[in-house]
Design a protein around this motif. Structure first.
Motif, mmCIF file in Angstrom:
data_model
loop_
_atom_site.group_PDB
_atom_site.id
_atom_site.type_symbol
_atom_site.label_atom_id
_atom_site.label_comp_id
_atom_site.label_asym_id
_atom_site.label_seq_id
_atom_site.Cartn_x
_atom_site.Cartn_y
_atom_site.Cartn_z
ATOM 1 N N SER A 19 0.825 -1.207 0.000
ATOM 2 C CA SER A 19 0.000 0.000 0.000
ATOM 3 C C SER A 19 0.864 1.262 0.000
ATOM 4 N N ALA A 20 1.884 1.274 0.847
ATOM 5 C CA ALA A 20 2.782 2.437 0.898
ATOM 6 C C ALA A 20 3.467 2.639 -0.449
ATOM 7 N N ASP A 21 3.925 1.550 -1.053
ATOM 8 C CA ASP A 21 4.563 1.639 -2.368
ATOM 9 C C ASP A 21 3.575 2.138 -3.416
ATOM 10 N N GLY A 22 2.347 1.655 -3.331
ATOM 11 C CA GLY A 22 1.316 2.091 -4.272
ATOM 12 C C GLY A 22 1.012 3.574 -4.143
ATOM 13 N N TYR A 23 0.934 4.053 -2.910
ATOM 14 C CA TYR A 23 0.701 5.486 -2.701
ATOM 15 C C TYR A 23 1.869 6.318 -3.209
ATOM 16 N N ALA A 24 3.083 5.860 -2.958
ATOM 17 C CA ALA A 24 4.252 6.609 -3.438
ATOM 18 C C ALA A 24 4.242 6.669 -4.965
ATOM 19 N N GLU A 25 3.881 5.569 -5.590
ATOM 20 C CA GLU A 25 3.794 5.551 -7.049
ATOM 21 C C GLU A 25 2.675 6.464 -7.543
ATOM 22 N N GLU A 41 1.541 11.660 1.819
ATOM 23 C CA GLU A 41 1.232 11.571 3.257
ATOM 24 C C GLU A 41 0.750 10.179 3.623
ATOM 25 N N ARG A 42 -0.097 9.598 2.787
ATOM 26 C CA ARG A 42 -0.598 8.245 3.047
ATOM 27 C C ARG A 42 0.518 7.215 2.954
ATOM 28 N N ALA A 43 1.441 7.402 2.016
ATOM 29 C CA ALA A 43 2.577 6.479 1.911
ATOM 30 C C ALA A 43 3.381 6.488 3.213
ATOM 31 N N THR A 44 3.620 7.675 3.735
ATOM 32 C CA THR A 44 4.361 7.810 4.992
ATOM 33 C C THR A 44 3.598 7.163 6.141
ATOM 34 N N GLU A 45 2.303 7.408 6.197
ATOM 35 C CA GLU A 45 1.467 6.829 7.255
ATOM 36 C C GLU A 45 1.491 5.310 7.186
ATOM 37 N N ARG A 46 1.410 4.743 5.982
ATOM 38 C CA ARG A 46 1.411 3.286 5.840
ATOM 39 C C ARG A 46 2.759 2.694 6.233
ATOM 40 N N VAL A 91 -5.532 6.798 -11.982
ATOM 41 C CA VAL A 91 -4.733 6.749 -10.757
ATOM 42 C C VAL A 91 -5.652 6.531 -9.559
ATOM 43 N N MET A 92 -6.745 7.297 -9.495
ATOM 44 C CA MET A 92 -7.681 7.167 -8.369
ATOM 45 C C MET A 92 -8.336 5.788 -8.350
ATOM 46 N N ASP A 93 -8.639 5.239 -9.525
ATOM 47 C CA ASP A 93 -9.219 3.897 -9.581
ATOM 48 C C ASP A 93 -8.264 2.869 -8.994
ATOM 49 N N GLU A 94 -6.983 2.995 -9.314
ATOM 50 C CA GLU A 94 -5.990 2.066 -8.774
ATOM 51 C C GLU A 94 -5.834 2.235 -7.264
ATOM 52 N N VAL A 95 -5.818 3.472 -6.795
ATOM 53 C CA VAL A 95 -5.715 3.732 -5.358
ATOM 54 C C VAL A 95 -6.926 3.135 -4.641
ATOM 55 N N ASP A 96 -8.101 3.350 -5.201
ATOM 56 C CA ASP A 96 -9.330 2.842 -4.586
ATOM 57 C C ASP A 96 -9.322 1.315 -4.540
ATOM 58 N N ARG A 97 -8.891 0.694 -5.609
ATOM 59 C CA ARG A 97 -8.814 -0.769 -5.654
ATOM 60 C C ARG A 97 -7.829 -1.275 -4.591
ATOM 61 N N GLY A 98 -6.705 -0.600 -4.468
ATOM 62 C CA GLY A 98 -5.718 -0.974 -3.460
ATOM 63 C C GLY A 98 -6.254 -0.799 -2.042
ATOM 64 N N GLU A 99 -6.976 0.284 -1.811
ATOM 65 C CA GLU A 99 -7.552 0.531 -0.489
ATOM 66 C C GLU A 99 -8.564 -0.554 -0.118
ATOM 67 N N SER A 129 -6.367 3.411 11.219
ATOM 68 C CA SER A 129 -5.589 4.230 10.290
ATOM 69 C C SER A 129 -5.911 3.848 8.841
ATOM 70 N N VAL A 130 -6.012 2.555 8.586
ATOM 71 C CA VAL A 130 -6.346 2.078 7.241
ATOM 72 C C VAL A 130 -7.734 2.570 6.831
ATOM 73 N N ARG A 131 -8.700 2.467 7.722
ATOM 74 C CA ARG A 131 -10.066 2.930 7.415
ATOM 75 C C ARG A 131 -10.075 4.425 7.135
ATOM 76 N N SER A 132 -9.307 5.172 7.888
ATOM 77 C CA SER A 132 -9.230 6.616 7.674
ATOM 78 C C SER A 132 -8.714 6.908 6.262
ATOM 79 N N GLY A 133 -7.691 6.199 5.842
ATOM 80 C CA GLY A 133 -7.154 6.368 4.497
ATOM 81 C C GLY A 133 -8.162 5.974 3.438
ATOM 82 N N HIS A 134 -8.872 4.894 3.682
ATOM 83 C CA HIS A 134 -9.881 4.419 2.736
ATOM 84 C C HIS A 134 -10.973 5.471 2.561
#
Length: 148
Positions: A19-25, A41-46, A91-99, A129-134
């Motif tokens: 997840s962190a890698d995905g956010y950084a990407e 910020e989410r990458a750092t949090e993860r 990009v948002m679709d991929e982030v959402d799928r990952g979340e 924390s994960v739910r907050s990001g989602h």
């Protein structure tokens, strides 16, 4: 019991690193400044969540995972083809799928009755924390052009 906790935690560590890698990407791929900052910020949090889980594995006498999964790396390569147009919606679709995937992994771990109470408490804390990001990503997806 410790072996089971270690196995469950290592699975979550791997998923959280993915997840962190995905956010950084995603932060690198988006052209939207607001999204880029939020994703970073989410990458750092993860990474912090993964670190806390790794510390618990060490405390249990195990060897914590240090990397994400090979499957996630392959998925990112395929996703990069789709995102090559720098389309924020893609990009948002991929982030959402990952979340969704990360949330389900944590939910499954929380339902595992064989996890010890201290480990369960740590997973529950990390899940908040994960739910907050989602929820944050769902909100951003509704307003994809905001913050340019």
């Amino acid at each position: 019991m410790h072996n089971h906790d270690i196995r469950v935690l290592n699975d979550l560590i791997e998923t959280t690193i993915d997840s962190a890698d995905g956010y950084a990407e995603a932060a690198r791929e988006t052209q939207n400044i607001r999204f880029g900052i939020t994703f970073q910020e989410r990458a750092t949090e993860r990474r912090l969540v993964a670190s806390r889980l790794q510390q618990r594995v060490e405390a249990l006498g195990g060897m914590p995972e240090e990397e994400g999964s090979a499957l996630a790396s392959a998925h990112r390569l395929f996703a990069n083809l789709r995102k090559s147009l720098h389309d924020d919606r893609a990009v948002m679709d991929e982030v959402d799928r990952g979340e969704d995937h990360v949330a389900h992994q944590f939910e499954d771990a929380l339902e595992d009755e064989d996890v010890s109470p201290p480990t369960h408490a740590l997973i529950a804390d990390a899940y908040r924390s994960v739910r907050s990001g989602h929820e944050q990503m769902s909100g951003l997806k509704r307003y994809p052009q905001g913050g340019r």
